[in-house]
Enzyme design. Structure first.
Site, mmCIF file in Angstrom:
data_model
loop_
_atom_site.group_PDB
_atom_site.id
_atom_site.type_symbol
_atom_site.label_atom_id
_atom_site.label_comp_id
_atom_site.label_asym_id
_atom_site.label_seq_id
_atom_site.Cartn_x
_atom_site.Cartn_y
_atom_site.Cartn_z
ATOM 1 N N GLY A 61 -40.297 0.252 0.940
ATOM 2 C CA GLY A 61 -41.810 -0.020 0.348
ATOM 3 C C GLY A 61 -41.473 -1.400 -0.078
ATOM 4 O O GLY A 61 -39.971 -2.410 0.598
ATOM 5 N N VAL A 101 -40.436 7.998 -23.580
ATOM 6 C CA VAL A 101 -39.244 9.048 -23.735
ATOM 7 C C VAL A 101 -39.607 9.949 -24.601
ATOM 8 O O VAL A 101 -40.170 11.102 -25.576
ATOM 9 C CB VAL A 101 -38.449 8.025 -23.504
ATOM 10 C CG1 VAL A 101 -37.255 9.381 -24.274
ATOM 11 C CG2 VAL A 101 -37.803 8.165 -22.201
ATOM 12 N N GLU A 103 -32.021 11.504 -21.047
ATOM 13 C CA GLU A 103 -33.708 11.837 -20.495
ATOM 14 C C GLU A 103 -34.186 11.633 -19.013
ATOM 15 O O GLU A 103 -33.685 10.534 -18.614
ATOM 16 C CB GLU A 103 -34.759 10.661 -21.229
ATOM 17 C CG GLU A 103 -35.517 11.502 -20.797
ATOM 18 C CD GLU A 103 -36.134 13.640 -21.099
ATOM 19 O OE1 GLU A 103 -36.208 13.747 -22.171
ATOM 20 O OE2 GLU A 103 -36.591 13.526 -20.398
ATOM 21 N N PHE A 104 -34.847 12.675 -17.821
ATOM 22 C CA PHE A 104 -34.048 12.393 -17.129
ATOM 23 C C PHE A 104 -36.010 12.371 -16.251
ATOM 24 O O PHE A 104 -36.475 12.546 -15.378
ATOM 25 C CB PHE A 104 -33.591 13.665 -15.742
ATOM 26 C CG PHE A 104 -31.949 13.329 -16.346
ATOM 27 C CD1 PHE A 104 -31.433 12.321 -15.497
ATOM 28 C CD2 PHE A 104 -31.677 14.046 -17.289
ATOM 29 C CE1 PHE A 104 -29.889 11.950 -15.770
ATOM 30 C CE2 PHE A 104 -30.226 13.829 -17.364
ATOM 31 C CZ PHE A 104 -29.616 13.559 -16.931
ATOM 32 N N CYS A 129 -37.169 1.692 -15.629
ATOM 33 C CA CYS A 129 -35.283 2.222 -15.618
ATOM 34 C C CYS A 129 -34.490 1.641 -14.736
ATOM 35 O O CYS A 129 -33.177 1.071 -15.110
ATOM 36 C CB CYS A 129 -35.679 3.184 -15.525
ATOM 37 S SG CYS A 129 -36.152 4.075 -17.464
HETATM 38 P P1 NAD Z 1 -40.441 2.179 -24.558
HETATM 39 O O1 NAD Z 1 -40.181 0.779 -24.789
HETATM 40 O O2 NAD Z 1 -41.787 2.464 -24.867
HETATM 41 O O3 NAD Z 1 -40.472 2.697 -26.158
HETATM 42 C C1 NAD Z 1 -39.545 1.775 -27.138
HETATM 43 C C2 NAD Z 1 -40.026 2.484 -28.748
HETATM 44 O O4 NAD Z 1 -39.346 2.219 -29.558
HETATM 45 C C3 NAD Z 1 -41.413 1.334 -29.332
HETATM 46 O O5 NAD Z 1 -42.968 1.980 -29.531
HETATM 47 C C4 NAD Z 1 -40.944 0.290 -29.950
HETATM 48 O O6 NAD Z 1 -41.905 -0.487 -31.236
HETATM 49 C C5 NAD Z 1 -40.069 1.662 -30.838
HETATM 50 N N1 NAD Z 1 -38.879 1.185 -31.948
HETATM 51 C C6 NAD Z 1 -37.690 0.140 -31.679
HETATM 52 N N2 NAD Z 1 -36.762 0.040 -32.286
HETATM 53 C C7 NAD Z 1 -37.795 1.103 -33.293
HETATM 54 C C8 NAD Z 1 -37.366 0.951 -35.045
HETATM 55 N N3 NAD Z 1 -35.978 0.988 -36.074
HETATM 56 N N4 NAD Z 1 -37.141 2.668 -35.349
HETATM 57 C C9 NAD Z 1 -38.525 3.076 -34.475
HETATM 58 N N5 NAD Z 1 -39.312 2.883 -33.327
HETATM 59 C C10 NAD Z 1 -38.590 1.776 -32.660
HETATM 60 O O7 NAD Z 1 -39.312 2.299 -24.407
HETATM 61 P P2 NAD Z 1 -39.452 3.527 -22.760
HETATM 62 O O8 NAD Z 1 -39.813 3.732 -22.164
HETATM 63 O O9 NAD Z 1 -39.951 5.282 -24.376
HETATM 64 O O10 NAD Z 1 -37.510 4.268 -23.111
HETATM 65 C C11 NAD Z 1 -36.640 4.749 -24.380
HETATM 66 C C12 NAD Z 1 -35.441 5.344 -23.755
HETATM 67 O O11 NAD Z 1 -35.672 5.710 -22.658
HETATM 68 C C13 NAD Z 1 -34.667 3.672 -23.432
HETATM 69 O O12 NAD Z 1 -33.509 3.819 -22.972
HETATM 70 C C14 NAD Z 1 -35.106 4.339 -21.472
HETATM 71 O O13 NAD Z 1 -34.014 3.481 -20.582
HETATM 72 C C15 NAD Z 1 -34.754 5.328 -21.538
HETATM 73 N N6 NAD Z 1 -35.538 6.285 -20.405
HETATM 74 C C16 NAD Z 1 -36.953 5.872 -20.349
HETATM 75 C C17 NAD Z 1 -37.369 6.620 -19.059
HETATM 76 C C18 NAD Z 1 -38.342 6.143 -18.928
HETATM 77 O O14 NAD Z 1 -39.598 6.311 -18.011
HETATM 78 N N7 NAD Z 1 -39.225 5.176 -19.486
HETATM 79 C C19 NAD Z 1 -37.356 7.325 -18.490
HETATM 80 C C20 NAD Z 1 -35.680 7.997 -19.330
HETATM 81 C C21 NAD Z 1 -34.447 6.727 -20.250
#
Ligand code: NAD
Length: 436
Positions: free
Chosen positions: A254, A11, A149-150, A261
């Site tokens: 499936g 994200v 975020e979507f 998520c």
């Molecule tokens: P991710 O695990 O891929 O990335 C999280 C990042 O945050 C990592 O790189 C980690 O090192 C970093 N981090 C942790 N603590 C930190 C700090 N104190 N300072 C700076 N960086 C730090 O997570 P993601 O998949 O990007 O998801 C992030 C959020 O967005 C979650 O809440 C998730 O539910 C939400 N979200 C994810 C998606 C998706 O498709 N992956 C879609 C919509 C919403």
């Protein structure tokens, strides 16, 4: 406008890069020094179509940079996005450790008015906690905004650049206007920026994912029903999907939903409701149906070979939880492979991009091969778990000649059961007429 983004995962990295691409000045911060190093060299640590060239373009223009220096990033930007992970804790509720750590850092180091934007998926009431955490550390004026975020992995760049809607949860007009200005380049075609109160915005994200997960479990339950009454889920899907009240999307049966998520967010809603003294009965069933579905293919393989897979070689096509991503978090493949190994099978897997991420979880207990045909060499059965396009039109004769036995369990309904039977395969899809 000057923006910092905390967290460079799926994200944060996509959001930061897209903001830079629309002309904003962006600093992405992460605690993972190796990620910062790679990203500063223009190398994407995740597989996401279209992201790496966009990243390189914006690095070259100087509009985006990557840093471990949180203090400088906070001081230099007006908008501070929190996009860190919110993984499930032991009881299923979202773990807010990372979000609140960033909030404390912001409170300790901000030196002027800031808009703190919570983009991570967070339990209802978290923005209030973020506000209280920052307030404990500073008397300077600031606002906290919810901006869920979507985007979808696999199409994240397009989703981010052309969002169907942007949801902004705020308690004042000032930040609503600032957020509209920030997002103006993304909604030039007229898609809405929906402003609402903060708790409704936080809930909207969970409701969206819970609804989508519900559609999947609903169709999987009907697939199981079809198998028992002699109907075909693919015919049923097209039959109901042409009703515009239902729609064609997200109704494919499936091997169960996975990813970072849906499983996590469904669990979090169930847990939030419990804490509020309420039971989410539909979602509890959605989760239970999904757990059962994720085990289905492995159970079928074990049953087909008489309850024991010792001495059997099982090929897997697809490790990621869906196509066009290397993400294997909560992927059905992990459940299936663990069950196959427990039943004594030798497992050989192929995935176009997710082999390294799968290896990080499963280690070398299975064999990873570079071509999908290589996985079939002397295999007793193929289990298809991710609907990558490159698996859709295989050379069936070649497959048969490679396999020890022509047995396919198709967890994504990619093939036609009649055609496969005519070709001499034992073939079973999910909820299809003409199972073995
Ligand atoms: P991710 O695990 O891929 O990335 C999280 C990042 O945050 C990592 O790189 C980690 O090192 C970093 N981090 C942790 N603590 C930190 C700090 N104190 N300072 C700076 N960086 C730090 O997570 P993601 O998949 O990007 O998801 C992030 C959020 O967005 C979650 O809440 C998730 O539910 C939400 N979200 C994810 C998606 C998706 O498709 N992956 C879609 C919509 C919403």
């Amino acid at each position: 406008m000057k923006i910092s983004v905390f967290g460079t995962g799926y994200v944060g990295l996509v959001t930061g890069t897209c903001f830079a691409d629309t002309g904003h000045e962006v600093i992405c911060v992460d605690i993972d020094a190796e990620k910062i190093r790679l990203l500063s060299e223009g190398k994407c640590p995740i597989y996401e179509p279209g992201l790496e060239p966009m990243l390189q373009r914006n690095l070259e223009s100087g509009r985006i940079r990557f840093s471990g220096d949180a203090v400088a990033a906070i001081r230099e930007s007006l908008f501070i996005f929190i996009a860190v992970g919110t993984p499930p804790g032991e009881d299923g509720s979202a773990d807010l450790t990372h979000v609140l750590t960033v909030a404390r850092t912001i409170g300790a180091h901000m030196d002027a008015y800031k808009v703190i934007v919570v983009k991570s998926t967070v339990p209802v009431g978290t923005c209030d906690r973020v506000r209280a955490t920052i307030r404990e550390a500073t008397a300077i004026d600031f606002d906290v905004v919810s901006n869920p975020e979507f985007l979808k992995e696999g199409t994240a760049v397009d989703d981010c650049m052309m969002p169907e809607r942007i949801v902004v949860g705020t308690d004042n007009i000032r930040t609503a206007e600032l957020m509209k200005a920030l997002y103006a380049p993304f909604v030039r075609t007229g898609n809405p920026i929906l402003t609402m109160d903060i708790r409704s915005s936080e809930t909207t994200k969970y409701a969206a994912n819970a609804m989508l997960a519900t559609r999947i479990s609903f169709m999987n339950e009907f697939a199981n029903f079809c198998e028992r009454v002699g109907a075909d889920i693919e015919s049923v899907r097209t039959g109901i999907g042409s009703d515009t009240r239902i729609g064609k999307r997200f109704i494919f049966a499936g091997a169960g939903y996975g990813g970072s998520c849906f499983p996590k967010d469904v669990k979090a809603v169930i847990q939030m409701a419990r804490q509020a003294g309420f039971q989410m009965q539909v979602l509890e069933a959605v989760e239970a149906v999904n757990e059962r579905q994720k085990a289905l293919l492995a159970e079928r393989a074990v049953a087909f070979f008489g309850g024991d897979l010792a001495g059997r070689k099982i090929a897997i096509w697809g490790l990621s939880f869906k196509p066009k991503t290397d993400d294997v978090r909560e992927a059905p493949s992990l459940t299936v492979i663990r069950m196959l190994l427990a039943a004594g099978a030798e497992v050989v897997a192929h995935d176009p991009v997710a082999q390294d991420t799968a290896r990080a979880v499963l280690g070398d207990r299975i064999l990873y091969v570079h071509s999908n045909y290589e996985a079939l060499q002397d295999a007793d059965a193929l289990l298809l778990l991710t609907e990558w396009n490159e698996y859709r039109y295989p050379d069936f004769e070649r497959m048969k000649s490679l396999m020890r036995q022509p047995v396919i369990f198709d967890g994504r309904n990619l093939f036609n059961p009649m055609e496969l039977h005519q070709l001499g395969f034992h073939y079973q899809g999910i909820g299809r007429l003409g199972g073995m």
